[in-house]
Design a protein around this motif. Structure first.
Motif, PDB file in Angstrom:
ATOM      1  N   VAL A  21       3.538   3.932 -10.033  1.00 57.71           N
ATOM      2  CA  VAL A  21       3.101   2.932  -9.255  1.00 57.71           C
ATOM      3  C   VAL A  21       2.560   2.322  -7.925  1.00 57.71           C
ATOM      4  N   TRP A  22       0.882   2.359  -7.646  1.00 55.87           N
ATOM      5  CA  TRP A  22      -0.084   1.956  -6.114  1.00 55.87           C
ATOM      6  C   TRP A  22       0.603   0.026  -6.746  1.00 55.87           C
ATOM      7  N   LEU A  23       0.883  -0.606  -5.198  1.00 54.83           N
ATOM      8  CA  LEU A  23       1.370  -2.673  -5.383  1.00 54.83           C
ATOM      9  C   LEU A  23       0.220  -2.949  -5.476  1.00 54.83           C
ATOM     10  N   SER A  24      -0.704  -2.194  -4.481  1.00 54.31           N
ATOM     11  CA  SER A  24      -2.112  -3.169  -3.542  1.00 54.31           C
ATOM     12  C   SER A  24      -3.202  -3.015  -4.854  1.00 54.31           C
ATOM     13  N   GLY A  58      -5.637   3.207  -4.582  1.00 54.15           N
ATOM     14  CA  GLY A  58      -4.124   4.056  -4.695  1.00 54.15           C
ATOM     15  C   GLY A  58      -4.373   5.068  -3.334  1.00 54.15           C
ATOM     16  N   ASP A  59      -3.813   5.582  -2.605  1.00 55.14           N
ATOM     17  CA  ASP A  59      -4.028   6.612  -1.503  1.00 55.14           C
ATOM     18  C   ASP A  59      -3.218   8.205  -2.486  1.00 55.14           C
ATOM     19  N   GLU A 109       0.885  -1.351   0.426  1.00 55.42           N
ATOM     20  CA  GLU A 109       0.186  -0.292  -0.639  1.00 55.42           C
ATOM     21  C   GLU A 109       0.584   1.562  -0.093  1.00 55.42           C
ATOM     22  N   GLU A 110       1.744   1.239  -0.812  1.00 54.27           N
ATOM     23  CA  GLU A 110       2.573   2.640  -1.103  1.00 54.27           C
ATOM     24  C   GLU A 110       2.576   2.865  -2.462  1.00 54.27           C
ATOM     25  N   TRP A 111       2.997   4.271  -2.520  1.00 49.91           N
ATOM     26  CA  TRP A 111       3.163   4.599  -4.689  1.00 49.91           C
ATOM     27  C   TRP A 111       5.018   4.303  -4.268  1.00 49.91           C
ATOM     28  N   TYR A 112       5.421   3.330  -5.365  1.00 45.32           N
ATOM     29  CA  TYR A 112       6.661   3.807  -5.659  1.00 45.32           C
ATOM     30  C   TYR A 112       7.339   3.670  -6.871  1.00 45.32           C
TER      31      TYR A 112
END
Length: 582
Positions: free
Chosen positions: A239-242, A247-248, A132-135
């Motif tokens: 990219v939001w991995l969840s 995406g938050d 739950e993070e933006w990479y």
């Protein structure tokens, strides 16, 4: 020996006395001071029994012994397992007993300069989910528009591509048919095509074509892909991995300086052969700059000094603070680390006219698998804008690559040690208050959140990767240029396999300006050699003296140009090597 600020042990291997002297400067120079124990003779044998020393102090003594060991003492001191650490601690205990002092007295002075272990003050773990993070995946300007790009986050393989409408999409880099890499495929009519059997997927992940399907049959639902959420922000693809939660937007980084009008910047991207946590450590460590980068940019060894740090914020999302040289009347620099992998270092500069200017450096460090990381760096400020106007981008980039290569051997060896020793960093690092505050803060932050990551090495805890690293091999031979698509663009030549430690494969293939310079140098090098040979031949056959001299001069100019292109190619393909290592 009276002036020794460290621990001096006399070791007797094979009846030959060797002195391991841990000297240090005085406390005003911010070096570690220990105790000097002289006249103690320790025979080379295995000691038994337990020790009253704490684990961190045991490792502190063993680490110093390891660092200063000679060939004969290597077998005596080289160890990281608990039993041998206790043996070293027992050695120190006996020396202390002979001296008639206490362990606390021996270690009192060194504690003054070191960052404390915070025993009994460890914060509770916080809820954290690495998915739950933006990479940060890639710089928008460098993303290929006509072919897919395979990238990784931790051990998850992803593929990015632009559809026919110019929108970027992200899937798992695995075809649902037979698990071939989709990044080895191509873009056909705006769809991502797997080149193994020709299956095609649109931007929503729907499988739109299977050539081998019976006429009239429906495409199975299981043949479709689940897309990852993608955002393009301030020149970076995130990219939001969840795939379970949306995406938050609050977690998407925003760097206000880079949104200012008239703000100049230079962006840079490079793949590096060590873990992203090691990279983050390195980039938040200003103390190493005058030493490791002596002579590069404004870094000079004579300017190495103690630093002052002030932590102003600690949260579950990271930390922030101010720092500066001990000789500076203020703390002009501000550092901020934000989860999962971004560092921002801002500096206030006061000009001669009293006007205040700012520079900002943003480091985005994507975890690219075990022992690998990808750095996206952005350098901003008015000075950057002025320099970038007249210095070619590829020259700036090669200077930055050299800067990173000056640290590469150190950081790769750190990565190796972490994996091999398999202990928390408190048992490996000796962090000084006057140089390593940010490193200590980062490893302690991992103690809070690392349980929610695939793997981590924290200050007091760790969780090594459960999956062994997969050895990647690029094809070698005549078809390597077409068969290897990592990254999407760039090939060093049909007869060469990819070398992840070479600057060409670490940076040039990811950078359009450097790759363009590489191809131009190769082109003009060949032209220079051919024209030089022609001019030489004409000069030999020419009977008129004036014309002969003219063609000789032209030949020299052509060969000089070819040589200059050769040096340009070397700058793009050869790593930096320190003078004493050449």
């Amino acid at each position: 020996m009276a002036n020794c600020g460290g621990l001096c042990l006399m070791v007797q291997p094979r009846m030959e006395l060797n002195c391991i002297n841990f000297c240090s400067a005085n406390a005003s120079q911010s070096f570690v001071q220990g105790a000097c124990v002289s006249g103690a003779y320790l025979h080379r044998r295995k000691w038994d029994g337990t020790s009253s020393l704490s684990g961190s102090n045991q490792m502190m003594i063993s680490k110093r012994l390891d660092h200063h060991r000679g060939d004969e003492t290597a077998n005596f001191v080289l160890s990281a397992d608990t039993s041998r650490r206790n043996s070293r601690a027992e050695v120190l205990r006996r020396v202390i007993a002979d001296r008639g002092t206490t362990t606390d007295e021996v270690l009192a002075d060194r504690d003054e300069a070191l960052i404390q272990d915070d025993v009994g003050k460890a914060r509770d773990r916080v809820e954290y989910n690495w998915e739950e993070e933006w990479y940060p995946m890639y710089l928008t300007a460098e993303m290929p528009s006509d072919s897919p790009l395979g990238l990784t986050v931790f051990d998850r393989s992803l593929v990015l591509f632009y559809d026919g409408d110019g929108k970027v999409h992200c899937f798992e880099d695995r075809c649902p048919h037979r698990s071939a890499k989709l990044s080895e495929g191509q873009i056909t009519d705006g769809n991502l095509e797997c080149l193994y059997h020709g299956w095609q997927f649109n931007g929503a992940g729907t499988c739109v074509k299977i050539p081998q399907l019976v006429p009239g049959a429906k495409i199975p639902k299981a043949a479709c892909m689940r897309p990852y959420e993608v955002r393009e922000s301030q020149g970076v693809i995130w990219v939001w991995l969840s795939q379970k939660t949306p995406g938050d937007p609050k977690k998407l980084p925003w760097f206000e300086y880079f949104a200012r009008e008239g703000w100049g910047e230079v962006s840079f991207m490079e793949e590096l052969p060590y873990d992203y946590s090691i990279l983050l450590e390195n980039l938040m460590d200003p103390a190493h700059l005058p030493i490791s980068h002596d002579g590069s940019s404004s870094a000079m060894r004579k300017n190495a000094q103690a630093l002052v740090f002030e932590v102003t914020e600690r949260t579950s999302r990271g930390f922030a603070g101010k720092w500066g040289n001990i000789s500076s009347p203020t703390l002009p620099s501000t550092l901020r680390f934000d989860a999962p992998c971004s560092i921002r270092d801002d500096k206030e500069i006061v000009g001669k006219d009293g006007k205040i200017d700012y520079t900002s450096v943003v480091f985005l460090c994507r975890p690219a698998g075990q022992g690998k990381s990808m750095l996206l760096a952005r350098f901003g400020g008015k000075q950057v804008r002025n320099r970038s106007k007249w210095i070619p981008t590829w020259i700036i980039h090669q200077g930055t690559t050299t800067f990173l290569e000056q640290d590469m051997a150190f950081l790769a060896s750190q990565n190796e040690t972490l994996v091999r020793e398999n202990v928390a960093t408190k048992d490996l690092y000796l962090n000084l208050k006057s140089s390593d505050t940010w490193v200590s803060e980062y490893r302690k932050w991992l103690d809070l959140t690392g349980h929610g990551m695939p793997s981590y090495f924290g200050h007091r805890s760790l969780s090594p990767s459960a999956n062994m690293a997969v050895a990647e091999a690029a094809p070698a031979g005549l078809i390597a240029a077409t068969a290897s698509s990592y990254p999407a663009k760039g090939s060093f030549g049909a007869m060469f396999a990819r070398d992840p430690t070479n600057r060409y494969f670490r940076h040039v293939v990811h950078c359009k300006s450097c790759l363009q310079a590489f191809h131009r140098f190769k082109k003009f090098q060949k032209i220079g050699v051919v024209l030089g040979a022609i001019c030489t031949g004409v000069a030999i056959t020419c009977s008129a003296g004036a014309w002969r001299a003219t063609f000789v001069i032209l030949a020299l100019l052509m060969f000089t140009g070819a040589y200059a292109c050769t040096r340009g190619l070397a700058a793009l393909t050869q790593n930096f090597v320190r003078a004493h290592r050449r």
